[in-house]
Design a protein around this motif. Sequence first.
Motif, PDB file in Angstrom:
ATOM      1  N   ARG A 197       0.817  -1.209   0.000  1.00 53.60           N
ATOM      2  CA  ARG A 197       0.000   0.000   0.000  1.00 53.60           C
ATOM      3  C   ARG A 197       0.852   1.261   0.000  1.00 53.60           C
ATOM      4  N   GLU A 198       2.047   1.179   0.541  1.00 55.02           N
ATOM      5  CA  GLU A 198       2.862   2.388   0.654  1.00 55.02           C
ATOM      6  C   GLU A 198       4.090   2.301  -0.259  1.00 55.02           C
ATOM      7  N   ARG A 199       4.560   3.483  -0.623  1.00 49.11           N
ATOM      8  CA  ARG A 199       5.692   3.605  -1.542  1.00 49.11           C
ATOM      9  C   ARG A 199       6.928   2.848  -1.070  1.00 49.11           C
ATOM     10  N   ALA A 200       7.215   2.969   0.233  1.00 58.63           N
ATOM     11  CA  ALA A 200       8.439   2.360   0.748  1.00 58.63           C
ATOM     12  C   ALA A 200       8.393   0.835   0.573  1.00 58.63           C
ATOM     13  N   GLY A 201       7.219   0.247   0.826  1.00 53.46           N
ATOM     14  CA  GLY A 201       7.071  -1.190   0.658  1.00 53.46           C
ATOM     15  C   GLY A 201       7.218  -1.596  -0.798  1.00 53.46           C
ATOM     16  N   GLN A 202       6.701  -0.756  -1.688  1.00 52.08           N
ATOM     17  CA  GLN A 202       6.821  -1.029  -3.121  1.00 52.08           C
ATOM     18  C   GLN A 202       8.284  -0.992  -3.545  1.00 52.08           C
ATOM     19  N   ALA A 203       9.017  -0.012  -3.015  1.00 53.91           N
ATOM     20  CA  ALA A 203      10.446   0.090  -3.333  1.00 53.91           C
ATOM     21  C   ALA A 203      11.183  -1.153  -2.840  1.00 53.91           C
ATOM     22  N   ALA A 204      10.851  -1.578  -1.609  1.00 51.03           N
ATOM     23  CA  ALA A 204      11.497  -2.759  -1.033  1.00 51.03           C
ATOM     24  C   ALA A 204      11.241  -3.986  -1.908  1.00 51.03           C
ATOM     25  N   ALA A 205       9.984  -4.160  -2.341  1.00 50.92           N
ATOM     26  CA  ALA A 205       9.621  -5.329  -3.145  1.00 50.92           C
ATOM     27  C   ALA A 205      10.300  -5.295  -4.510  1.00 50.92           C
ATOM     28  N   LEU A 232      15.271  -4.462   1.815  1.00 48.29           N
ATOM     29  CA  LEU A 232      15.011  -3.821   3.113  1.00 48.29           C
ATOM     30  C   LEU A 232      15.649  -2.448   3.169  1.00 48.29           C
ATOM     31  N   LEU A 233      16.915  -2.387   2.715  1.00 49.51           N
ATOM     32  CA  LEU A 233      17.615  -1.093   2.681  1.00 49.51           C
ATOM     33  C   LEU A 233      16.847  -0.095   1.827  1.00 49.51           C
ATOM     34  N   ALA A 234      16.378  -0.564   0.645  1.00 48.52           N
ATOM     35  CA  ALA A 234      15.634   0.307  -0.257  1.00 48.52           C
ATOM     36  C   ALA A 234      14.360   0.808   0.423  1.00 48.52           C
ATOM     37  N   GLY A 235      13.682  -0.092   1.141  1.00 51.35           N
ATOM     38  CA  GLY A 235      12.451   0.292   1.820  1.00 51.35           C
ATOM     39  C   GLY A 235      12.685   1.329   2.898  1.00 51.35           C
TER      40      GLY A 235
ATOM     41  N   LEU B  37      13.852  -1.098  14.131  1.00 52.04           N
ATOM     42  CA  LEU B  37      13.352  -2.466  14.092  1.00 52.04           C
ATOM     43  C   LEU B  37      11.910  -2.479  13.567  1.00 52.04           C
ATOM     44  N   HIS B  38      11.114  -1.507  14.032  1.00 43.73           N
ATOM     45  CA  HIS B  38       9.747  -1.371  13.521  1.00 43.73           C
ATOM     46  C   HIS B  38       9.770  -1.101  12.021  1.00 43.73           C
ATOM     47  N   ALA B  39      10.646  -0.167  11.609  1.00 43.13           N
ATOM     48  CA  ALA B  39      10.734   0.207  10.193  1.00 43.13           C
ATOM     49  C   ALA B  39      11.133  -0.987   9.344  1.00 43.13           C
ATOM     50  N   LEU B  40      12.115  -1.744   9.863  1.00 38.03           N
ATOM     51  CA  LEU B  40      12.619  -2.901   9.118  1.00 38.03           C
ATOM     52  C   LEU B  40      11.537  -3.970   8.960  1.00 38.03           C
ATOM     53  N   CYS B  41      10.814  -4.231  10.052  1.00 37.94           N
ATOM     54  CA  CYS B  41       9.820  -5.306  10.037  1.00 37.94           C
ATOM     55  C   CYS B  41       8.698  -5.030   9.045  1.00 37.94           C
TER      56      CYS B  41
END
Lengths: 246, 107
Positions: A197-205, A232-235, B37-41
């Motif tokens: 749903r969020e940009r950061a998650g999309q970047a991570a994926a 993860l770093l990207a996210g 840790l929250h951000a990473l998870c």
Amino acid sequence: MSATRSTRRAEFLAGCRDEAPLQLGVVPFGMLYGIGALAAGMPAWLAQLASALVFAGAAQLVIVQMLTAAAGVLPIGLTASLLNLRHVLYSASVADHVRHLPRRWRLLLAYLLTDEAYAVAILRYQTSTADDGATATTAGMPDLRHWYFLGCGFTLWATWQLSTAAGLLFGATIPAEWDIDFAVPLTFIALLTLLLRERAGQAAALVAALGALAFATLPYKLGLVAAILLGLLAGVWAARFARDGK
Amino acid sequence: MSTAALIGLLVAVGLVTFLYRYAMIGLFASRNLPGWLHALCRHIAPASFAALTASALFVHGGEVAIDLATPKPWAALVAALVAWRTRSVLATIGTGMAALYLLKFLL
């Protein structure tokens, strides 16, 4: 004393009852895990044992998928351990509510602390105080909500074991040419869509997916671990960028 | 992988998972987890599922093989569209498998 005992029972049953609707979503995952485990070449008894040992749906599906891809022990262990890291957050979240309990209770509840049990149990803790339990109306009753937590955890545990067994029984009858193991990546696609749903998650994926291809030649599928870490770093970086770069 | 190695792996993952779950309940007194840790998870699940999906579709025997004449990438695309429209895991698996069978029949 008998009032306490009947309250325990009521709390436990209330936990079972409130956890029940979630089982509709759990059963297909358990069955899919059982079917996929057989297709990946796991002995049935070990696949069933894993449901008790690991007791984490997403991680078990990931293990199955990585076994199918002929990954090594270390990459599978690292990926599954990374994926389960979120349980530390759940543990912290319920800690204040269970800290007063004897150790055997804390060990038991920790073992049962899955996504679905956490979601239901934490709601009970956050929307009630210690002595206004489902049936406890007497002021000064001891906090018995851990019985509710136990009801949630037990219900999920039983469903997970039974649906794994059902998947193993069913999976044994499915011919290999049906490509049933393809259902596992399809599940990941479905879950991904719900998570993105969020940009950061999309970047991570996106970065993780590209990384999986870029590092495909690394031995034992270690490239998957590298890809996930890079994702993860990207996210994290994308989340920071979104926050600071307005 | 040998059965013995698999048992060791599952016991290890089970133990690690249990320690995560027990960590803040029984092992450590502090319950203030660091923000990172929250951000990473938040990102671990999407990153893991994306990497595994990409690998399942386009990596075969340690080599990248993007072959669009095979049914699986297209079945996955159909599944992704269904997932996006319905947000249903079961519908996604169902149509994805149906698309795979249909494409295997056609191609």
